[in-house]
Design a protein around this motif. Structure first.
Motif, PDB file in Angstrom:
ATOM      1  N   ALA A  87      11.137   4.596  -3.035  1.00 35.05           N
ATOM      2  CA  ALA A  87      11.364   3.369  -2.270  1.00 35.05           C
ATOM      3  C   ALA A  87      10.041   2.764  -1.811  1.00 35.05           C
ATOM      4  O   ALA A  87       9.812   1.546  -1.943  1.00 35.05           O
ATOM      5  CB  ALA A  87      12.255   3.657  -1.070  1.00 35.05           C
ATOM      6  N   ALA A  88       9.157   3.582  -1.276  1.00 39.60           N
ATOM      7  CA  ALA A  88       7.886   3.076  -0.759  1.00 39.60           C
ATOM      8  C   ALA A  88       7.014   2.492  -1.859  1.00 39.60           C
ATOM      9  O   ALA A  88       6.186   1.607  -1.598  1.00 39.60           O
ATOM     10  CB  ALA A  88       7.137   4.191  -0.026  1.00 39.60           C
ATOM     11  N   ALA A  89       7.199   2.955  -3.097  1.00 39.52           N
ATOM     12  CA  ALA A  89       6.419   2.422  -4.221  1.00 39.52           C
ATOM     13  C   ALA A  89       6.756   0.964  -4.504  1.00 39.52           C
ATOM     14  O   ALA A  89       6.011   0.270  -5.210  1.00 39.52           O
ATOM     15  CB  ALA A  89       6.654   3.273  -5.466  1.00 39.52           C
ATOM     16  N   MET A  90       7.863   0.478  -3.977  1.00 38.46           N
ATOM     17  CA  MET A  90       8.256  -0.925  -4.164  1.00 38.46           C
ATOM     18  C   MET A  90       7.493  -1.860  -3.230  1.00 38.46           C
ATOM     19  O   MET A  90       7.535  -3.086  -3.398  1.00 38.46           O
ATOM     20  CB  MET A  90       9.755  -1.090  -3.912  1.00 38.46           C
ATOM     21  N   VAL A 108      11.189   7.095   4.404  1.00 41.84           N
ATOM     22  CA  VAL A 108      10.583   5.875   3.861  1.00 41.84           C
ATOM     23  C   VAL A 108       9.518   5.363   4.831  1.00 41.84           C
ATOM     24  O   VAL A 108       8.403   5.001   4.438  1.00 41.84           O
ATOM     25  CB  VAL A 108      11.641   4.784   3.618  1.00 41.84           C
ATOM     26  N   GLY A 109       9.855   5.345   6.120  1.00 40.19           N
ATOM     27  CA  GLY A 109       8.912   4.894   7.129  1.00 40.19           C
ATOM     28  C   GLY A 109       7.629   5.698   7.128  1.00 40.19           C
ATOM     29  O   GLY A 109       6.534   5.140   7.283  1.00 40.19           O
ATOM     30  N   ARG A 110       7.743   6.989   6.948  1.00 41.05           N
ATOM     31  CA  ARG A 110       6.540   7.834   6.904  1.00 41.05           C
ATOM     32  C   ARG A 110       5.635   7.432   5.743  1.00 41.05           C
ATOM     33  O   ARG A 110       4.413   7.474   5.846  1.00 41.05           O
ATOM     34  CB  ARG A 110       6.930   9.307   6.773  1.00 41.05           C
ATOM     35  N   ARG A 111       6.228   7.040   4.633  1.00 36.26           N
ATOM     36  CA  ARG A 111       5.439   6.585   3.487  1.00 36.26           C
ATOM     37  C   ARG A 111       4.824   5.210   3.749  1.00 36.26           C
ATOM     38  O   ARG A 111       3.701   4.930   3.337  1.00 36.26           O
ATOM     39  CB  ARG A 111       6.330   6.524   2.244  1.00 36.26           C
ATOM     40  N   LEU A 112       5.572   4.353   4.409  1.00 30.74           N
ATOM     41  CA  LEU A 112       5.054   3.009   4.690  1.00 30.74           C
ATOM     42  C   LEU A 112       3.839   3.060   5.600  1.00 30.74           C
ATOM     43  O   LEU A 112       3.011   2.147   5.600  1.00 30.74           O
ATOM     44  CB  LEU A 112       6.146   2.149   5.335  1.00 30.74           C
ATOM     45  N   ALA A 113       3.732   4.119   6.377  1.00 31.81           N
ATOM     46  CA  ALA A 113       2.593   4.261   7.289  1.00 31.81           C
ATOM     47  C   ALA A 113       1.258   4.288   6.546  1.00 31.81           C
ATOM     48  O   ALA A 113       0.201   4.063   7.148  1.00 31.81           O
ATOM     49  CB  ALA A 113       2.748   5.536   8.121  1.00 31.81           C
ATOM     50  N   GLU A 114       1.290   4.527   5.241  1.00 33.16           N
ATOM     51  CA  GLU A 114       0.057   4.605   4.450  1.00 33.16           C
ATOM     52  C   GLU A 114      -0.356   3.271   3.828  1.00 33.16           C
ATOM     53  O   GLU A 114      -1.433   3.156   3.262  1.00 33.16           O
ATOM     54  CB  GLU A 114       0.257   5.635   3.320  1.00 33.16           C
ATOM     55  N   ILE A 115       0.510   2.250   3.915  1.00 35.58           N
ATOM     56  CA  ILE A 115       0.282   0.991   3.189  1.00 35.58           C
ATOM     57  C   ILE A 115      -0.319  -0.055   4.124  1.00 35.58           C
ATOM     58  O   ILE A 115       0.213  -0.297   5.209  1.00 35.58           O
ATOM     59  CB  ILE A 115       1.600   0.477   2.578  1.00 35.58           C
ATOM     60  N   THR A 119       4.016  -5.628   8.001  1.00 37.83           N
ATOM     61  CA  THR A 119       4.809  -5.893   9.193  1.00 37.83           C
ATOM     62  C   THR A 119       6.139  -5.190   8.987  1.00 37.83           C
ATOM     63  O   THR A 119       6.839  -5.456   8.001  1.00 37.83           O
ATOM     64  CB  THR A 119       5.036  -7.396   9.407  1.00 37.83           C
ATOM     65  N   ILE A 120       6.478  -4.280   9.879  1.00 37.30           N
ATOM     66  CA  ILE A 120       7.668  -3.447   9.701  1.00 37.30           C
ATOM     67  C   ILE A 120       8.595  -3.651  10.889  1.00 37.30           C
ATOM     68  O   ILE A 120       8.233  -3.412  12.038  1.00 37.30           O
ATOM     69  CB  ILE A 120       7.301  -1.958   9.572  1.00 37.30           C
ATOM     70  N   VAL A 121       9.812  -4.114  10.587  1.00 39.81           N
ATOM     71  CA  VAL A 121      10.848  -4.314  11.595  1.00 39.81           C
ATOM     72  C   VAL A 121      11.852  -3.173  11.464  1.00 39.81           C
ATOM     73  O   VAL A 121      12.300  -2.866  10.353  1.00 39.81           O
ATOM     74  CB  VAL A 121      11.567  -5.660  11.384  1.00 39.81           C
ATOM     75  N   THR A 122      12.204  -2.538  12.572  1.00 35.62           N
ATOM     76  CA  THR A 122      13.135  -1.421  12.487  1.00 35.62           C
ATOM     77  C   THR A 122      13.985  -1.311  13.748  1.00 35.62           C
ATOM     78  O   THR A 122      13.564  -1.724  14.832  1.00 35.62           O
ATOM     79  CB  THR A 122      12.379  -0.092  12.243  1.00 35.62           C
ATOM     80  N   ASN A 123      15.178  -0.751  13.580  1.00 38.24           N
ATOM     81  CA  ASN A 123      16.006  -0.391  14.729  1.00 38.24           C
ATOM     82  C   ASN A 123      16.104   1.126  14.851  1.00 38.24           C
ATOM     83  O   ASN A 123      16.986   1.643  15.526  1.00 38.24           O
ATOM     84  CB  ASN A 123      17.404  -1.005  14.614  1.00 38.24           C
ATOM     85  N   LEU A 131       5.605   5.519  12.754  1.00 38.33           N
ATOM     86  CA  LEU A 131       4.745   4.424  12.324  1.00 38.33           C
ATOM     87  C   LEU A 131       3.695   4.090  13.383  1.00 38.33           C
ATOM     88  O   LEU A 131       2.541   3.813  13.065  1.00 38.33           O
ATOM     89  CB  LEU A 131       5.594   3.188  12.017  1.00 38.33           C
ATOM     90  N   TYR A 132       4.101   4.151  14.639  1.00 38.48           N
ATOM     91  CA  TYR A 132       3.171   3.824  15.716  1.00 38.48           C
ATOM     92  C   TYR A 132       2.081   4.890  15.849  1.00 38.48           C
ATOM     93  O   TYR A 132       0.895   4.575  15.975  1.00 38.48           O
ATOM     94  CB  TYR A 132       3.928   3.688  17.034  1.00 38.48           C
ATOM     95  N   HIS A 133       2.491   6.148  15.790  1.00 34.50           N
ATOM     96  CA  HIS A 133       1.527   7.231  15.998  1.00 34.50           C
ATOM     97  C   HIS A 133       0.764   7.606  14.732  1.00 34.50           C
ATOM     98  O   HIS A 133      -0.382   8.051  14.814  1.00 34.50           O
ATOM     99  CB  HIS A 133       2.240   8.469  16.554  1.00 34.50           C
TER     100      HIS A 133
END
Length: 275
Positions: A87-90, A108-115, A119-123, A131-133
């Motif tokens: 998913a993160a590769a997309m 997925v969020g953990r992977r996005l932390a590397e990109i 801008t990441i919106v989440t509930n 992502l913050y830490h």
């Protein structure tokens, strides 16, 4: 083997066979009688099984049963890691993406932390925290707000109102179940409404769900199967389910639970593989 790994093993055995014996688990896990009984007590307290003399039987989940986040994260963990990597590769640097709550979308969020420059919106409270830490300084993390559920999702009118003001490139959606008739479902009606608002923020909907979600029906439908532009699942999905999803969804992507997963940097600077 750590306790979460043993719990996941026990639950997988229960799903496959409907019951487990303490003596069998002692041999297969190479642990003591006391350790197995403590594990069964912990899983019974979470509502996943019923202890019986000499073992345990599966407690069938109802359409309104909602497991906690920590429990869900231990299930099908390798498959979830492979799905998250795909998913993160997309995602490309500079995109705006939305990430729903769930144990797979957390990965997925953990992977996005590397990109960079996302801008990441989440509930999802856990996704926002990781992502913050652990994310980059050039990322913007937006947490929707709302009422917290047992699975650590923020839901309700406040979350829906916030999400309706957002536009993103991709939406990553985790689901409780996938069903040919009921579509993508959740046991929480407020979460269904919030996820529907999340879907409306994006151009492409990417559903991330391991094979055990097929045939599971929560009380509330989020969206029909044909609403998904992409469904990413693992290759343990049955041929019959593949046929349905290939026909209904825009694209079906199968991953292998044994696919290599790159190490992830932790907030303290250490590296965890498949953690």
């Amino acid at each position: 083997m750590l306790a979460p790994q043993r719990h996941a093993f026990i639950l997988e055995r229960l799903r496959a066979e409907g019951a487990v014996r303490v003596s069998d688990l002692m041999r297969e896990l190479d642990v003591s009688d006391m350790t197995v009984r403590r594990d069964l007590e912990a899983l019974e307290a979470r509502g996943h099984l019923v202890k019986v003399h000499g073992g345990a039987t599966l407690l069938r989940e109802s359409a309104v049963h909602e497991p906690g986040f920590d429990t869900k994260r231990t299930l099908e963990h390798d498959a979830k890691l492979a799905i998250a990597r795909t998913a993160a590769a997309m995602v490309e640097p500079g995109m705006a993406v939305a990430v729903s709550a769930g144990s797979t979308t957390y990965e997925v969020g953990r992977r996005l932390a590397e990109i960079p420059r996302l801008t990441i919106v989440t509930n999802s409270v856990p996704a926002a925290e990781v992502l913050y830490h652990g994310g980059r300084h050039d990322q913007t993390i937006i947490l929707s707000g709302g009422v917290r559920t047992p699975s650590d999702a923020l839901v309700g009118p406040f979350a829906v109102s916030a999400l309706r003001a957002v536009n993103v490139d991709l939406v990553f959606l985790g689901v409780h179940g996938m069903h040919e008739r009921a579509g993508f479902t959740t046991p929480n009606m407020l979460e269904a409404e919030t996820n529907q608002a999340l879907i409306e923020t994006g151009g492409r909907l990417v559903v991330t769900a391991d094979h055990t979600k097929w045939g599971v029906t929560g009380v509330s439908t989020i969206a029909s199967l044909d609403r998904a532009d992409v469904i990413i699942t693992d290759d343990a999905l049955t041929p019959a389910a593949r046929e349905v999803l290939e026909e209904r969804a825009g694209s079906l992507v199968l991953t292998g639970a044994g696919d290599n997963v790159a190490p992830l940097a932790q907030p303290d600077g250490s590296v965890a593989v498949g953690a």
